[in-house]
Design an enzyme around this catalytic site. Sequence first.
Site, PDB file in Angstrom:
ATOM      1  N   ASP A 191       0.817  -1.213   0.000  1.00  0.00           N
ATOM      2  CA  ASP A 191       0.000   0.000   0.000  1.00  0.00           C
ATOM      3  C   ASP A 191       0.851   1.263   0.000  1.00  0.00           C
ATOM      4  O   ASP A 191       2.061   1.213   0.201  1.00  0.00           O
ATOM      5  CB  ASP A 191      -0.958   0.011   1.203  1.00  0.00           C
ATOM      6  CG  ASP A 191      -0.275  -0.372   2.518  1.00  0.00           C
ATOM      7  OD1 ASP A 191       0.967  -0.367   2.570  1.00  0.00           O
ATOM      8  OD2 ASP A 191      -0.986  -0.659   3.490  1.00  0.00           O
ATOM      9  N   ASN A 222      -7.825  -2.800  14.202  1.00  0.00           N
ATOM     10  CA  ASN A 222      -9.176  -3.211  13.798  1.00  0.00           C
ATOM     11  C   ASN A 222      -9.142  -4.410  12.862  1.00  0.00           C
ATOM     12  O   ASN A 222     -10.131  -4.727  12.215  1.00  0.00           O
ATOM     13  CB  ASN A 222      -9.903  -2.029  13.135  1.00  0.00           C
ATOM     14  CG  ASN A 222      -9.185  -1.525  11.883  1.00  0.00           C
ATOM     15  OD1 ASN A 222      -8.169  -2.093  11.466  1.00  0.00           O
ATOM     16  ND2 ASN A 222      -9.699  -0.468  11.282  1.00  0.00           N
ATOM     17  N   HIS A 225      -7.229  -4.719  10.138  1.00  0.00           N
ATOM     18  CA  HIS A 225      -6.954  -4.460   8.723  1.00  0.00           C
ATOM     19  C   HIS A 225      -5.630  -5.090   8.305  1.00  0.00           C
ATOM     20  O   HIS A 225      -4.708  -5.234   9.106  1.00  0.00           O
ATOM     21  CB  HIS A 225      -7.033  -2.972   8.362  1.00  0.00           C
ATOM     22  CG  HIS A 225      -5.912  -2.097   8.832  1.00  0.00           C
ATOM     23  ND1 HIS A 225      -6.123  -0.965   9.597  1.00  0.00           N
ATOM     24  CD2 HIS A 225      -4.572  -2.137   8.633  1.00  0.00           C
ATOM     25  CE1 HIS A 225      -4.979  -0.377   9.836  1.00  0.00           C
ATOM     26  NE2 HIS A 225      -4.004  -1.075   9.273  1.00  0.00           N
ATOM     27  N   GLU A 230      -9.667  -1.956   5.231  1.00  0.00           N
ATOM     28  CA  GLU A 230     -10.387  -1.694   6.457  1.00  0.00           C
ATOM     29  C   GLU A 230     -11.585  -2.645   6.596  1.00  0.00           C
ATOM     30  O   GLU A 230     -11.972  -3.290   5.615  1.00  0.00           O
ATOM     31  CB  GLU A 230     -10.883  -0.239   6.462  1.00  0.00           C
ATOM     32  CG  GLU A 230      -9.760   0.805   6.373  1.00  0.00           C
ATOM     33  CD  GLU A 230      -9.003   1.007   7.696  1.00  0.00           C
ATOM     34  OE1 GLU A 230      -8.984   0.084   8.532  1.00  0.00           O
ATOM     35  OE2 GLU A 230      -8.430   2.091   7.875  1.00  0.00           O
TER      36      GLU A 230
HETATM   37  C1  GLP Z   1      -0.551   0.488   8.768  1.00  0.00           C
HETATM   38  C2  GLP Z   1      -0.155  -0.259   7.499  1.00  0.00           C
HETATM   39  C3  GLP Z   1      -0.319  -1.749   7.662  1.00  0.00           C
HETATM   40  C4  GLP Z   1       0.339  -2.179   8.954  1.00  0.00           C
HETATM   41  C5  GLP Z   1      -0.350  -1.553  10.126  1.00  0.00           C
HETATM   42  C6  GLP Z   1       0.246  -1.963  11.482  1.00  0.00           C
HETATM   43  O1  GLP Z   1      -1.877   0.827   8.799  1.00  0.00           O
HETATM   44  N1  GLP Z   1      -0.865   0.142   6.328  1.00  0.00           N
HETATM   45  O2  GLP Z   1       0.238  -2.405   6.540  1.00  0.00           O
HETATM   46  O3  GLP Z   1       0.286  -3.572   9.055  1.00  0.00           O
HETATM   47  O4  GLP Z   1      -0.229  -0.150   9.998  1.00  0.00           O
HETATM   48  O5  GLP Z   1       1.366  -1.228  11.779  1.00  0.00           O
HETATM   49  P1  GLP Z   1       2.388  -1.540  12.943  1.00  0.00           P
HETATM   50  O6  GLP Z   1       3.180  -2.728  12.471  1.00  0.00           O
HETATM   51  O7  GLP Z   1       3.231  -0.322  13.064  1.00  0.00           O
HETATM   52  O8  GLP Z   1       1.584  -1.842  14.138  1.00  0.00           O
END
Ligand code: GLP
Length: 234
Positions: free
Chosen positions: A61, A127, A129, A134
């Site tokens: 993404d 959540n 995702h 989402e």
């Molecule tokens: C963001 C990214 C996700 C990631 C998530 C969790 O929203 N788009 O790809 O998995 O955060 O992030 P973290 O690993 O910092 O908890």
Amino acid sequence: KVIEVANQIEGGQVAFDLLKEKLEQGAKTLGLATGSSPLEFYKLIRESDLDFSDMVSVNLDEYVGLTGEDPQSYRYFMQENLFNEKPFKVSYLPKGNEDTAEEETAHYNEILAQNPVDLQILGIGRNGHIGFNEPETPFDSQTHLVHLDQSTIEANSRFFEKIEDVPTQAISMGIKNILDAKSIILFAYGESKAEAIAGTVSGPVTESLPASSLQNHPDVTIIADAEALSLLEK
Ligand code: GLP
């Protein structure tokens, strides 16, 4: 498969060993993720003698409205944490240009069709995702334009000076694109991920928890610490 690790350092090592196994089996395309969860994994790769110059990477993404030179962009994150030291033959990320975002989704699907992912790295949102899919994103979704949940904007605001600076839109691989990967590793650390992980592993498969779609995939390894696994029934 769920592997409990003591911390992110051990989790990175477990994933690194799995990556090496997949490379020996001929993996040519890696699906990559941003966020804090894969950082130790990327560090081990940077310090290793692995060579990706004949491989392709595709990222999950990218924010809409930030250029690749913006330190908050996922392109910049990947440059800093991996690509500068371990360049791939080609590294694809969605191009988050505001004016062309809609066309970019179709273009990115073509890229994914031409570069089937051997090993996909994932983090997970509070959540549930995955990528920026989402809750309520259809399981058959391909790359699409996303309006970020308020909870995701708040969670990601820790990387920005103020919450108003967090982009409200992103381009993300869809859930179908993610499930098309041959193998998947998902990292989850900390209590804030516990509810999402419990649902992912043993809850109903439902579009209200995007990561529960992983139950439909034959080769997923969840690497998590005790806090993230704390709501999982033994
Ligand atoms: C963001 C990214 C996700 C990631 C998530 C969790 O929203 N788009 O790809 O998995 O955060 O992030 P973290 O690993 O910092 O908890």
